[in-house]
Design a protein around this motif. Sequence first.
Motif, short mmCIF file in Angstrom:
data_model
loop_
_atom_site.label_atom_id
_atom_site.label_comp_id
_atom_site.label_asym_id
_atom_site.label_seq_id
_atom_site.Cartn_x
_atom_site.Cartn_y
_atom_site.Cartn_z
N ASP A 1 0.82 -1.22 0.00
CA ASP A 1 0.00 0.00 0.00
C ASP A 1 0.85 1.26 0.00
OD1 ASP A 1 -2.29 1.57 0.01
OD2 ASP A 1 -2.40 1.61 2.21
N ASN A 2 1.82 1.32 -0.92
CA ASN A 2 2.64 2.52 -1.10
C ASN A 2 2.31 3.19 -2.43
OD1 ASN A 2 4.74 2.11 1.23
ND2 ASN A 2 4.65 0.14 0.17
N LEU A 3 2.49 4.49 -2.51
CA LEU A 3 2.43 5.24 -3.75
C LEU A 3 3.87 5.43 -4.22
CD1 LEU A 3 0.96 6.95 -5.91
CD2 LEU A 3 1.12 8.90 -4.32
N ILE A 4 4.23 4.83 -5.36
CA ILE A 4 5.63 4.75 -5.75
C ILE A 4 5.81 5.11 -7.23
CG2 ILE A 4 6.47 3.16 -3.98
CD1 ILE A 4 5.78 0.82 -5.70
N ALA A 5 6.97 5.72 -7.53
CA ALA A 5 7.24 6.12 -8.91
C ALA A 5 8.72 6.41 -9.07
CB ALA A 5 6.43 7.37 -9.28
N GLY A 6 9.22 6.17 -10.30
CA GLY A 6 10.51 6.67 -10.70
C GLY A 6 11.66 5.71 -10.52
N GLY A 7 12.86 6.24 -10.77
CA GLY A 7 14.07 5.43 -10.80
C GLY A 7 14.21 4.71 -12.13
N GLY A 8 15.27 3.91 -12.26
CA GLY A 8 15.40 3.08 -13.45
C GLY A 8 14.23 2.11 -13.53
N TYR A 9 13.93 1.47 -12.40
CA TYR A 9 12.75 0.64 -12.21
C TYR A 9 12.11 1.03 -10.89
CZ TYR A 9 14.58 -2.26 -15.96
OH TYR A 9 15.03 -2.71 -17.18
N VAL A 10 10.81 1.00 -10.83
CA VAL A 10 10.13 1.38 -9.59
C VAL A 10 10.50 0.40 -8.48
CG1 VAL A 10 7.93 1.91 -8.51
CG2 VAL A 10 8.24 2.37 -10.94
N THR B 1 6.58 4.54 -18.22
CA THR B 1 6.58 3.14 -17.80
C THR B 1 6.82 3.00 -16.30
OG1 THR B 1 8.92 2.93 -18.39
CG2 THR B 1 7.30 2.27 -20.05
N GLY B 2 6.52 4.04 -15.54
CA GLY B 2 6.71 4.01 -14.09
C GLY B 2 8.11 4.40 -13.70
N GLY B 3 9.10 3.58 -14.11
CA GLY B 3 10.51 3.94 -14.03
C GLY B 3 11.04 4.22 -15.42
N HIS B 4 12.26 4.68 -15.50
CA HIS B 4 12.85 5.03 -16.80
C HIS B 4 12.82 3.85 -17.76
CE1 HIS B 4 15.37 7.21 -19.61
NE2 HIS B 4 16.26 6.22 -19.60
N TYR B 5 13.07 2.63 -17.25
CA TYR B 5 13.07 1.42 -18.08
C TYR B 5 11.81 0.59 -17.90
CZ TYR B 5 18.06 2.50 -18.45
OH TYR B 5 19.26 3.12 -18.66
N GLY B 6 11.12 0.73 -16.79
CA GLY B 6 9.93 -0.07 -16.55
C GLY B 6 9.55 -0.08 -15.08
N ALA B 7 8.62 -0.93 -14.76
CA ALA B 7 8.07 -0.96 -13.41
C ALA B 7 8.86 -1.84 -12.46
CB ALA B 7 6.61 -1.41 -13.43
N VAL B 8 9.43 -2.94 -12.98
CA VAL B 8 10.08 -3.90 -12.08
C VAL B 8 11.19 -4.64 -12.80
CG1 VAL B 8 8.33 -5.66 -12.60
CG2 VAL B 8 9.69 -5.85 -10.51
N ALA B 9 12.27 -4.89 -12.06
CA ALA B 9 13.38 -5.68 -12.59
C ALA B 9 13.85 -6.65 -11.52
CB ALA B 9 14.54 -4.79 -13.02
N HIS B 10 14.33 -7.82 -11.97
CA HIS B 10 14.91 -8.83 -11.08
C HIS B 10 13.92 -9.36 -10.04
CE1 HIS B 10 18.80 -8.57 -12.89
NE2 HIS B 10 18.91 -7.29 -12.63
N TRP B 11 12.65 -9.38 -10.40
CA TRP B 11 11.69 -10.12 -9.57
C TRP B 11 11.94 -11.61 -9.76
CZ3 TRP B 11 8.49 -9.22 -5.70
CH2 TRP B 11 7.57 -10.22 -5.34
N GLU B 12 11.70 -12.41 -8.72
CA GLU B 12 11.83 -13.85 -8.86
C GLU B 12 10.70 -14.55 -8.12
OE1 GLU B 12 15.55 -15.21 -7.31
OE2 GLU B 12 15.26 -14.29 -5.35
N THR B 13 10.35 -15.70 -8.62
CA THR B 13 9.32 -16.51 -8.00
C THR B 13 9.98 -17.38 -6.94
OG1 THR B 13 8.06 -16.55 -10.05
CG2 THR B 13 7.49 -18.19 -8.39
N GLY B 14 9.86 -16.97 -5.70
CA GLY B 14 10.45 -17.72 -4.60
C GLY B 14 9.38 -18.37 -3.75
N ASP B 15 9.79 -19.02 -2.70
CA ASP B 15 8.89 -19.70 -1.78
C ASP B 15 8.05 -18.66 -1.03
OD1 ASP B 15 7.60 -21.35 -0.04
OD2 ASP B 15 9.36 -21.74 1.22
N GLY B 16 6.79 -18.54 -1.39
CA GLY B 16 5.90 -17.60 -0.72
C GLY B 16 5.97 -16.19 -1.23
N ASN B 17 6.72 -15.93 -2.30
CA ASN B 17 6.74 -14.58 -2.87
C ASN B 17 5.39 -14.25 -3.51
OD1 ASN B 17 9.39 -14.54 -2.08
ND2 ASN B 17 10.24 -14.28 -4.13
#
Length: 292
Positions: free
Chosen positions: A213-222, A252-268
């Motif tokens: 529940d954060n309002l977030i924007a910017g950076g290379g990726y948010v 795109t939220g960030g300069h390159y996009g919204a998210v980078a290096h997300w991974e599907t982990g145990d309970g993520n």
Amino acid sequence: MTAGVMAAAGMTACSSGASRPATPDATSPSVSSPAFDVSSYPDGTSTGARGTLTPRRGRVVVTQNGSTLKDLDVSGTLVISADDVTVRNVKVRSSDYWAVFIEGTGTKIEDVTVVGDRRSQACIGDNAGHSTFRRLDLSGCPDGIKIGNGSSLEDSFIHDLGTFPGAHNDGVEFSGNSGITLRHNTILNPNPQTSAVFIGVGTQPATRIVVEDNLIAGGGYVIYGPQGRPGTATSSRVKVTDNKFSTRFFPTGGHYGAVAHWETGDGNEWIGNIWVEGPTAGAEVTLGGKSP
């Protein structure tokens, strides 16, 4: 409270580079009218120090456990070298490496304004961890806060980060890897590097992380992370939920996009994250064009 002069130790964590990775990123349309009333999120009217403050110049160091520091206007650096210290209704203006540096556990910082400088590392260096941060107004430094293990940041406003050529800006950078909560903050990084929220923390896998529940924007990726460096174990129980992604700085939220290096982990979990503006405002922020 006992005060003295001492040098703050450097933290081991540092800002990481954010060259564009070959990671699928979410996309967003160009800015238009917001789909949500975001006025309930923190800003300069609901955060930071208020009222009459007593001026203090130079380095202020707290060395007594259980101390309370309040109603001060510090031109210098605040160093917390004791446990269970409360800092309330204080303003810190600093061009030092750390504007506020914490090396005692159990620190509570509430209703505090920190105005840093682009020469600083961060407005707050949470070296010891297990701290509670509420209703902070952080600006001016390249990084808003480097947050440690077991700490929480709530109802705070991070904005107008200082920058310089080659800077790697983060609104929040994790210097710890476990038990960290970011809830109901406004975190804005108008710069094209690195993130609004940087979860990855080197060679230790992230675990028990809540970004909610954060309002977030910017950076290379948010959002950057939680995947660590090559060879790091997979992250677990990282929950990024119900956040509002804004396109106020980049389409795109960030300069390159919204998210980078997300991974599907145990309970993520990546659930309920929504675009605030654009032709598809109100739609879910997805990874690689589909929900993760």
